[in-house]
Design an enzyme around this catalytic site. Structure first.
Site, PDB file in Angstrom:
ATOM      1  N   ASP A  98       0.833  -1.379   0.019  1.00 23.16           N
ATOM      2  CA  ASP A  98       0.106   0.111  -0.025  1.00 23.16           C
ATOM      3  C   ASP A  98       0.775   1.150  -0.134  1.00 23.16           C
ATOM      4  O   ASP A  98       0.401   2.342   0.250  1.00 23.16           O
ATOM      5  CB  ASP A  98      -0.811  -0.030   1.340  1.00 23.16           C
ATOM      6  CG  ASP A  98      -2.157  -0.722   1.007  1.00 23.16           C
ATOM      7  OD1 ASP A  98      -2.490  -0.847  -0.259  1.00 23.16           O
ATOM      8  OD2 ASP A  98      -2.844  -1.166   1.982  1.00 23.16           O
ATOM      9  N   LYS A 124      -0.246   4.623  -1.046  1.00 22.08           N
ATOM     10  CA  LYS A 124      -1.439   5.521  -0.293  1.00 22.08           C
ATOM     11  C   LYS A 124      -0.832   6.764   0.224  1.00 22.08           C
ATOM     12  O   LYS A 124      -1.286   7.677   0.482  1.00 22.08           O
ATOM     13  CB  LYS A 124      -1.962   4.644   0.878  1.00 22.08           C
ATOM     14  CG  LYS A 124      -2.875   3.619   0.519  1.00 22.08           C
ATOM     15  CD  LYS A 124      -3.401   3.082   1.623  1.00 22.08           C
ATOM     16  CE  LYS A 124      -4.696   2.016   1.315  1.00 22.08           C
ATOM     17  NZ  LYS A 124      -5.005   1.124   2.470  1.00 22.08           N
ATOM     18  N   HIS A 165      -2.260  -6.245  -5.915  1.00 23.55           N
ATOM     19  CA  HIS A 165      -2.568  -6.689  -4.904  1.00 23.55           C
ATOM     20  C   HIS A 165      -4.326  -6.707  -4.838  1.00 23.55           C
ATOM     21  O   HIS A 165      -4.756  -7.067  -4.004  1.00 23.55           O
ATOM     22  CB  HIS A 165      -2.046  -6.357  -3.563  1.00 23.55           C
ATOM     23  CG  HIS A 165      -2.214  -4.971  -2.969  1.00 23.55           C
ATOM     24  ND1 HIS A 165      -1.579  -3.857  -3.644  1.00 23.55           N
ATOM     25  CD2 HIS A 165      -3.138  -4.375  -2.239  1.00 23.55           C
ATOM     26  CE1 HIS A 165      -2.008  -2.738  -3.194  1.00 23.55           C
ATOM     27  NE2 HIS A 165      -2.922  -3.167  -2.339  1.00 23.55           N
ATOM     28  N   HIS A 166      -4.744  -5.624  -5.668  1.00 23.17           N
ATOM     29  CA  HIS A 166      -6.141  -5.922  -5.879  1.00 23.17           C
ATOM     30  C   HIS A 166      -6.791  -6.176  -6.583  1.00 23.17           C
ATOM     31  O   HIS A 166      -8.163  -6.308  -7.068  1.00 23.17           O
ATOM     32  CB  HIS A 166      -6.636  -4.379  -5.624  1.00 23.17           C
ATOM     33  CG  HIS A 166      -6.525  -3.533  -4.204  1.00 23.17           C
ATOM     34  ND1 HIS A 166      -7.270  -3.846  -3.211  1.00 23.17           N
ATOM     35  CD2 HIS A 166      -5.559  -2.628  -3.679  1.00 23.17           C
ATOM     36  CE1 HIS A 166      -6.810  -3.372  -1.949  1.00 23.17           C
ATOM     37  NE2 HIS A 166      -5.871  -2.607  -2.361  1.00 23.17           N
TER      38      HIS A 166
HETATM   39 FE   LIG Z   1      -4.241  -1.770  -1.198  1.00 30.63          FE
HETATM   40 FE   LIG Z   2      -2.696  -3.638   3.788  1.00 30.87          FE
END
Ligand SMILES: [Fe+2]
Ligand SMILES: [Fe+2]
Length: 378
Positions: A238, A241, A292-293
């Protein structure tokens, strides 16, 4: 070690040919090692075989703890002792080589290890290792000569010095290599934590995802090496982000469609941050950040990849991440019960997740729950 050399207690001194063969054999082996532990073991074996010692240990300095340690000693596991204690401590502090006939006649002898192990030290040699910058990084210690005379000679001392200078270089480069890997690991981990902390998913989420990924990778049949690699990079999933506005990232309620589109960008942003690196580690992290999504049935984002088009590391991280996210409290939800999480995973076989990976999750559940317990959020 298949050197076909007799090392029984009554062996005679080594011939020059034998010595050369031992040195060639071991330096070739030592030069190809990547782990400190195996270099230490091989160096100890080399020293022992060269001078016919009963035991040989390579000691290294742990300056942070003010101690000497050895990962391997013949017949014993890890030993630590204060930096300046014993013969080996003396050699390391002063840079002197020592050749001792009877340890118990010398006030520098530290008998703590003998007392603990029941072993009796008699004759011994210690030789310090010098690193490239001239500072002492550790020492060889050989104990109890295996010839009938049972004492070491000046010749033994010279040979152990030789072994130290041959192997010392490899030792130092392996130590440097481990240092670099440890540094990379720390940086990557910190980057992962930054990604998560932006979205207030603090606590040990990143640590747990790393450990779950490792367990899942091994359970899926990946090698130890690959599992380690994934464990290093999965915490960075992530990282993108960092570029998502707070108002979206930490919105307590449901995201609008536009906000959700913005949120999805963290995958592409993370990928773009990392993809240009020449380092295998960061390149792999880029893939995990990107994929990862994605979902096994093709309904994920950002690329809508399907099945094995999704990199295995992405598929594994997805499971690890979702498993942990569901079991943890977030700004927008309470933690789910384990039973409910498992029902969801089994429903999502062949949909969100690869079926085979869901099986691995079920198989490895005890190990995974063990991690969850060990790294609980406060
Ligand atoms: Fe994510
Ligand atoms: Fe995560």
């Amino acid at each position: 070690m298949n050197l076909e050399i007799d090392s029984s207690p009554v062996a005679n001194e080594r011939t020059p040919e034998e010595l050369l063969r031992i040195i060639f054999d071991y330096t070739a082996k030592i030069g190809s090692q990547r782990s400190l532990k195996s270099v230490l073991l091989l160096m100890a074996d080399m020293g022992r075989e060269m001078i016919l010692a009963d035991r040989c240990t390579v000691w290294l300095i742990d300056r942070n703890r003010g101690e000497l340690f050895t990962t391997i000693a013949h017949g014993v596991s890890e030993i630590r002792q204060p930096l300046g204690s014993g013969f080996v401590g003396h050699s390391i502090m002063t840079g002197e080589n020592l050749l001792i006939e009877d340890a118990y006649q010398d006030p520098r002898h530290n008998d703590a290890n003998d007392l603990r192990t029941g072993y009796v030290t008699k004759s011994l040699i210690t030789v310090p290792f010098v690193g490239n910058d001239g500072s002492i990084i550790g020492a060889y210690q050989a104990i109890n000569k295996l010839t009938p005379q049972a004492v070491f000679t000046d010749r033994d001392l010279e040979q152990l010095k030789l072994a130290a200078s041959y192997a010392g270089k490899s030792l130092e480069s392996v130590m440097l290599h481990e240092e670099i890997v440890a540094t990379q690991r720390e940086i990557i981990f910190t980057m992962g934590e930054i990604g998560e902390s932006r979205s207030k998913e603090t606590g040990n989420h990143v640590k747990r995802v790393a450990e779950y990924s490792y367990i899942l990778a091994l359970g899926y049949g990946l090698s130890q090496e690959e599992a380690e690699l994934l464990k290093l990079v999965s915490p960075m999933h992530d990282i993108g982000k960092v570029a998502i506005p707070d108002s979206v990232l930490n919105k307590p309620g449901k995201l609008t469609e536009e906000e959700f589109e913005q949120m999805k960008n963290h995958t592409t942003i993370g990928y773009n941050l990392l993809k240009n690196s020449d380092r295998e580690l960061l390149k792999t992290a880029a893939i995990v950040a990107y994929e990862h999504h994605e979902k096994w049935n093709g309904t994920g984002y950002p690329q809508g990849l399907k099945g094995e088009e999704i990199h295995l590391y992405g598929r594994i991280t997805a499971i690890a991440d979702v498993f942990d996210a569901l079991g943890s409290e977030r700004v927008y939800k309470k933690a789910w019960e384990l039973e409910r999480i498992l029902i969801l995973f089994n429903e999502e076989r062949d949909r969100h997740f690869e079926a085979r990976l869901v099986d691995v999750l079920n198989e490895q559940l005890p190990a995974i729950l063990d991690i969850r317990n060990r790294y609980r959020d406060q």
